[in-house]
Design a protein around this motif. Structure first.
Motif, short mmCIF file in Angstrom:
data_model
loop_
_atom_site.label_atom_id
_atom_site.label_comp_id
_atom_site.label_asym_id
_atom_site.label_seq_id
_atom_site.Cartn_x
_atom_site.Cartn_y
_atom_site.Cartn_z
N ASP A 167 4.56 4.37 29.17
CA ASP A 167 4.41 3.72 30.47
C ASP A 167 4.58 4.66 31.65
N ILE A 168 4.96 5.91 31.38
CA ILE A 168 5.13 6.85 32.49
C ILE A 168 4.30 8.08 32.20
N ASP A 169 4.02 8.84 33.24
CA ASP A 169 3.19 10.03 33.07
C ASP A 169 3.90 11.08 32.22
N PRO A 170 3.21 11.81 31.38
CA PRO A 170 1.82 11.61 30.97
C PRO A 170 1.67 10.36 30.09
N ARG A 171 0.56 9.67 30.25
CA ARG A 171 0.40 8.35 29.62
C ARG A 171 -0.64 8.40 28.52
N PRO A 172 -0.21 8.68 27.28
CA PRO A 172 -1.17 8.60 26.19
C PRO A 172 -1.38 7.14 25.80
N LYS A 173 -2.55 6.88 25.32
CA LYS A 173 -2.83 5.57 24.74
C LYS A 173 -3.66 5.82 23.50
N ASN A 174 -3.03 5.64 22.35
CA ASN A 174 -3.67 5.96 21.08
C ASN A 174 -3.92 4.69 20.29
N ARG A 175 -5.13 4.58 19.78
CA ARG A 175 -5.49 3.44 18.93
C ARG A 175 -5.91 3.96 17.56
N VAL A 176 -5.25 3.48 16.54
CA VAL A 176 -5.55 3.93 15.17
C VAL A 176 -6.06 2.76 14.36
N GLY A 177 -7.10 3.01 13.60
CA GLY A 177 -7.59 2.04 12.61
C GLY A 177 -7.74 2.76 11.29
N HIS A 178 -7.11 2.23 10.26
CA HIS A 178 -7.12 2.90 8.95
C HIS A 178 -7.40 1.86 7.89
N LEU A 179 -8.56 1.95 7.28
CA LEU A 179 -9.00 0.97 6.27
C LEU A 179 -9.01 1.62 4.89
N HIS A 180 -8.49 0.91 3.92
CA HIS A 180 -8.44 1.43 2.56
C HIS A 180 -8.91 0.35 1.59
N ALA A 181 -9.89 0.68 0.81
CA ALA A 181 -10.38 -0.25 -0.22
C ALA A 181 -10.37 0.45 -1.57
N ASN A 182 -9.95 -0.26 -2.59
CA ASN A 182 -9.94 0.38 -3.91
C ASN A 182 -10.18 -0.66 -5.00
N VAL A 183 -10.68 -0.17 -6.09
CA VAL A 183 -10.85 -1.00 -7.30
C VAL A 183 -10.27 -0.23 -8.48
N SER A 184 -9.83 -0.97 -9.46
CA SER A 184 -9.33 -0.30 -10.66
C SER A 184 -9.58 -1.17 -11.88
N MET A 185 -9.67 -0.50 -13.00
CA MET A 185 -9.91 -1.19 -14.28
C MET A 185 -8.94 -0.64 -15.29
N ALA A 186 -8.27 -1.53 -15.99
CA ALA A 186 -7.33 -1.12 -17.04
C ALA A 186 -7.80 -1.67 -18.38
N TYR A 187 -7.70 -0.82 -19.37
CA TYR A 187 -8.12 -1.23 -20.71
C TYR A 187 -6.90 -1.20 -21.63
N ALA A 188 -6.71 -2.26 -22.39
CA ALA A 188 -5.57 -2.33 -23.31
C ALA A 188 -5.95 -1.59 -24.59
N LEU A 189 -5.31 -0.45 -24.77
CA LEU A 189 -5.58 0.38 -25.95
C LEU A 189 -4.92 -0.21 -27.19
N PRO A 190 -5.43 0.13 -28.32
CA PRO A 190 -4.85 -0.43 -29.55
C PRO A 190 -3.40 -0.03 -29.75
N ASN A 191 -2.98 1.07 -29.12
CA ASN A 191 -1.62 1.56 -29.38
C ASN A 191 -0.62 0.99 -28.39
N THR A 192 -0.90 -0.20 -27.87
CA THR A 192 -0.01 -0.90 -26.91
C THR A 192 0.20 -0.10 -25.64
N HIS A 193 -0.82 0.56 -25.22
CA HIS A 193 -0.80 1.21 -23.92
C HIS A 193 -1.98 0.72 -23.10
N LEU A 194 -1.84 0.92 -21.83
CA LEU A 194 -2.93 0.60 -20.92
C LEU A 194 -3.47 1.91 -20.32
N LEU A 195 -4.78 1.97 -20.26
CA LEU A 195 -5.40 3.11 -19.58
C LEU A 195 -6.14 2.56 -18.37
N SER A 196 -5.75 3.02 -17.21
CA SER A 196 -6.31 2.45 -15.98
C SER A 196 -6.95 3.53 -15.13
#
Lengths: 496, 430
Positions: A167-196
């Motif tokens: 609110d006082i000099d110097p007066r920066p005004k910063n606007r940030v937009g950060h978008l994150h999208a993700n997909v994942s797939m996990a497979y149940a392995l025969p040895n009781t583990h998941l691989l994702s």
């Protein structure tokens, strides 16, 4: 196999939740940008076996005589409102979400008028004045996953918006937009583990406009190019700039679906950010390329009453900065004629974690975590051989106890850590506008100690079928230059 | 055991993949690109048999302001390797030469501004014309104040600008016919200007035609304001004395205690016009040859222009000056697909008339030298780009010793910047 997977989900979910709650304090020292593994939406499906929803409000206050990191300010006055939910839709699908709003005032930010300093440095705008910064942060995230016979498929979308201003000099005004999208797939392995497998993409933009209401208080704005250097040609009153870019992240995880087993995960995130000067037809001033690698392996053993886990992690971060060079300004448009890759920043961190937890017949939970991290953090600007590097050894211990009372519960967590400065180098020319960098070095190049105590009390709320909780946290830091920091946090919440 | 082996095999596989990714995605360190340049110096046309004894070359990287200096060797050229970028190149030196049939020790200077040095596969030769550095000890601009003062209430006060012209020689000089000029171009606005040899309509101008301004400025000074000390009566200025040229010759301290009493000034510039009444005082008026303003002329308050004093030859009248000294110049404005010729018509003065020349600029906005480096190598400044510190500030020439002021045609060294204005500053004891 399917029923076994369902049963193993229960163990997996308890384990993940238990470990996750205990690991909240794992990184007592601020991690260097990342240092944590990525979350897979497909594995989040297995995180909990019942729905929950929680809302909380937290207030934090800290005001220190000096900042630990000048760009982070010397304290904060902050209110955060947050809501989390995890909902089981049906036998094969789940959804989750998180919403938060944070309103804060960060005291005495020096050395940057650009927000998200640790993400976009060194290509920031700065001046010799600085000051308190007000910030409003909005965060939204939502995820969905469903399970088939062998596959668990999930996706997440998250958006962070930040408005930071003064609110006082110097007066920066910063606007940030950060978008994150993700997909994942996990497979149940025969040895009781998941691989994702996880794949994600990010879009980032920060708009910075700095102005002066009082001409008497106008100062020069510097466009820094790393370690005491500036882009002199555009120093002055070129105060409007954008930082924008994108990132892609990939992760492969191998984890046990039973209580005990070996797990591993490797992550890679690559990000490119470009800074543009708006007053010069969006002149692309600098480019920053970041590659972040994490490799983790662990072994976990859990039975009905106790759990122990040992984990090792390697984290490598590489950032390279390029300054773009432009030709004559006589033609109104500045044409790029060359580029100089002067800035280099790398972090190598090796860590070893141990966790042991146990339950008592009275349903009390206890855990001890220890952590040891070796970190080498080095920056260079090859033009004048400017250099800044540190080698730290960090050790942490977390003691957690959770007592199940009649209808309520009390959790106390005590965390202590010591950071030993093994080696440090400072080779940066001293200038009037660069003095904050030396202040940072004087703190970071010496040993430091941090202590934290957190208490949480959960109790049923007689008015409805809900549960309320209160949280109180105190954090203490002891640094060089006789600097001591104290931070208090108080929160209340409701579990719906 | 078999299960443990399988698990370990998975973990080991992931480790190998991760290491492979790290290794493959690590890029080689890129070397910073360099280019080789060679300098070929062109001696001034006014001299011959020039044998230099001391020549320095300075490369200034415009992006970082980093300076690289080297001595010019005895061979006819100098070559060096520079990091790709855009540079200002300055050559300065001295030596013996034949001037008008006589051997004299002379100083020379030459420069090239905004030279793009990038992507040069072999070696690039840059031709730098040298100019004779004629450090005359006649009239000089001793102090320039044009930014106005500030009232006690913090308001901006105008009308009290002045130029102090000083006799820096050891003999009395006659100031009649001396002209005060302001440049038409600004040091904070660098364009690719061209000068036409004959007047044309704007629509008829083809981009690229005419003489590049960088060549034209070596012999000409384009001005948008010309005021002359009246001829007919001798105006003798003794050595170490000065005359004061002001905007409005009144007692400004009545309206603004922070301003000056200029009623004792020697001359004022007065603009008689129908648009905006100028204030007429008892101070004698300068003769107005030309001013681009249709109303009253005020020097550019941001102090980003060049000011010069020149001696108009006796055979040049005000009428012949107006008739013969017109000039038309232009630059092409480019924005995306939009291209437009931006032209102006002003007046020029040959550099041979000029007695002294002072570049003014703003520390954070300086882009180029609008005059020949022989006239002024750099600039003095009133405003450093911060606050309103320019109000009440002037540039003042330094004293070498006694009554002699410093004049090396290099304002950065010759002037004290942003000093408190004082039209009656005492340069030396009487």
């Amino acid at each position: 196999m399917y029923s076994m997977l369902n049963k193993s989900n229960l163990y997996l979910s308890i384990c993940i939740r238990y470990t996750w709650l205990a690991c909240l304090a794992m990184y007592i020292f601020p991690s260097s940008i990342h240092g944590q593994t990525m979350s897979h939406a497909s594995l989040k499906y297995h995180e909990f076996n019942k729905s929950y929803a929680e809302m909380k409000m937290e207030y934090s206050y800290e005001r220190s005589p000096q900042a630990v990191v000048q760009q982070d300010g010397r304290g904060v006055n902050q209110l955060e409102i947050q809501a989390n939910a995890y909902h089981i839709l049906d036998e094969h699908s789940k959804t989750w979400g998180n919403v938060s709003y944070t309103n804060s005032c960060i005291w005495d930010v020096q050395g940057t008028e650009t927000s998200d300093y640790h993400l976009v440095a060194p290509y920031i705008m700065s001046d010799t004045i600085g000051g308190d910064m007000k910030a409003e942060r909005y965060y939204f995230s939502a995820g969905y996953a469903w399970q088939t016979r062998h596959w668990t498929i999930g996706g997440e979308l998250a958006y962070r918006a930040l408005l930071a201003y003064r609110d006082i000099d110097p007066r920066p005004k910063n606007r940030v937009g950060h978008l994150h999208a993700n997909v994942s797939m996990a497979y149940a392995l025969p040895n009781t583990h998941l691989l994702s497998l996880h794949v994600g993409a990010q879009k980032y933009k920060q708009g910075c406009i700095l102005g002066f209401n009082d001409p008497n208080k106008m100062v020069k704005e510097y466009h820094e190019t790393g370690l005491g250097t500036v882009y002199s040609r555009f120093t002055g009153q070129n105060t409007s700039n954008d930082i924008q870019g994108q990132a892609y992240d990939f992760s492969l995880a191998y984890c046990p679906s039973l209580p005990s087993g070996i797990g591993a995960q490797m992550d890679w995130e690559t990000m490119q950010l470009q800074k543009k000067l708006n007053g010069f037809n969006e002149l692309p001033l600098t480019d920053l390329a970041t590659n972040d690698y994490t490799l983790m392996a662990y072994y976990r053993k859990e039975n009905k009453h106790n759990l122990w886990k040992i984990q090792t992690m390697i984290h490598i971060l590489e950032r390279k900065g390029t300054e773009n060079i432009f030709g004559t300004d006589a033609t109104t448009t500045y044409e790029k004629i060359s580029e100089r890759q002067y800035y280099d920043h790398h972090i190598y961190a090796y860590s070893l974690h141990g966790l042991y937890g146990w339950d008592t017949p009275q349903r009390h939970h206890y855990s001890i975590q220890t952590e040891c991290i070796w970190e080498e953090n080095a920056q260079t600007h090859t033009k004048n051989h400017n250099q800044l590097d540190y080698t730290w050894l960090k050790t942490n211990m977390v003691l957690t106890s959770k007592w199940a009372l009649q209808k309520s519960s009390l959790q106390i967590q005590i965390t202590g850590g010591v950071q030993w400065a093994i080696h440090s180098t400072y080779n940066i020319p001293r200038t009037t506008w660069n003095r904050y960098r030396l202040k940072n070095y004087k703190i970071a190049s010496k040993d430091q100690t941090r202590l934290s105590t957190q208490m949480r009390y959960d109790s049923p709320w007689n008015i409805s079928q809900k549960q309320i909780f209160v949280v109180a946290k105190y954090q203490y830091g002891n640094f060089a230059e006789s600097l001591q920091t104290h931070r208090g946090t108080f929160g209340i919440g409701i579990i719906l | 055991m078999k299960k443990v082996n399988n698990n370990l095999r998975w973990v080991a596989s992931m480790l190998l993949v991760c290491i492979g990714l790290c290794v493959s995605s690590c890029s080689d360190d890129d070397d910073v690109s360099h280019s080789k340049v060679a300098l070929a110096l062109e001696s001034p046309t006014a001299i011959s048999d020039f044998h230099y004894t001391n020549m320095q070359v300075t490369f200034t990287d415009k992006s970082t302001q980093e300076v690289t200096q080297m001595a010019y060797d005895a061979a006819s050229s100098i070559s060096t390797s520079l990091v790709d970028g855009i540079y200002d190149i300055m050559v300065e030196g001295e030596g013996d030469a034949t001037v008008a049939g006589q051997t004299k020790h002379v100083k020379v200077r030459g420069e090239l501004q905004s030279v793009e040095i990038a992507d040069i596969t072999d070696i690039k030769t840059l031709n730098i014309p040298l100019h004779l550095l004629d450090i005359n000890s006649g009239f000089v601009l001793a102090e320039i104040f044009i930014s106005g003062t500030e009232t006690p209430e913090g308001e901006w006060y105008r009308g009290d600008s002045y130029f102090r012209i000083y006799n820096n020689s050891s003999e009395p000089l006659d100031a009649q016919g001396l002209i005060l000029m302001e440049s038409a171009l600004q040091s904070d606005m660098h364009k690719d200007f061209y000068v036409l040899s004959e007047e044309k309509e704007s629509e008829e101008i083809v981009a690229g035609e005419g003489t590049p301004y960088d060549q034209y400025k070596n012999d000409h000074f384009i001005t948008d304001a010309v005021y002359m000390i009246p001829r007919g009566t001798a105006v003798i200025v003794e050595p170490g004395q000065s005359i004061l040229l002001v905007d409005i010759g009144k007692d400004h301290s009545v309206d603004n205690p922070n301003s000056f009493n200029l009623t004792t000034a020697d001359y004022e510039w007065y603009d008689e016009n129908d648009v905006h009444a100028d204030i007429q005082t008892e101070v004698p008026d300068l003769v107005k040859l030309y001013a681009s303003s249709a109303s009253v002329w005020s020097p550019h308050v941001r102090a980003i222009k060049t000011y010069a004093i020149a001696q108009m030859p006796e055979d040049v009248t005000t009428e012949s000056f107006i008739t013969n000294n017109t000039v038309q110049y232009y630059y092409e404005f480019v924005y995306g697909d939009l291209r437009r010729i931006m032209d102006s018509k002003k007046y020029f003065v040959p550099t041979t008339w000029i007695k002294d020349c002072v570049n003014l600029s703003n520390e954070t906005a300086y882009e180029w030298n609008i005059v020949s480096t022989a006239l002024d190598n750099s600039y003095a400044w009133v405003y450093d780009g911060t606050g309103t510190g320019y109000r009440g500030k002037a540039v003042r020439r330094k004293v070498i010793s006694g009554a002699l002021l410093q004049d090396t045609n290099d304002s950065a060294h010759d002037f004290e910047n942003s000093v408190d204005a004082n039209p009656f500053y005492v340069f030396h004891a009487e």
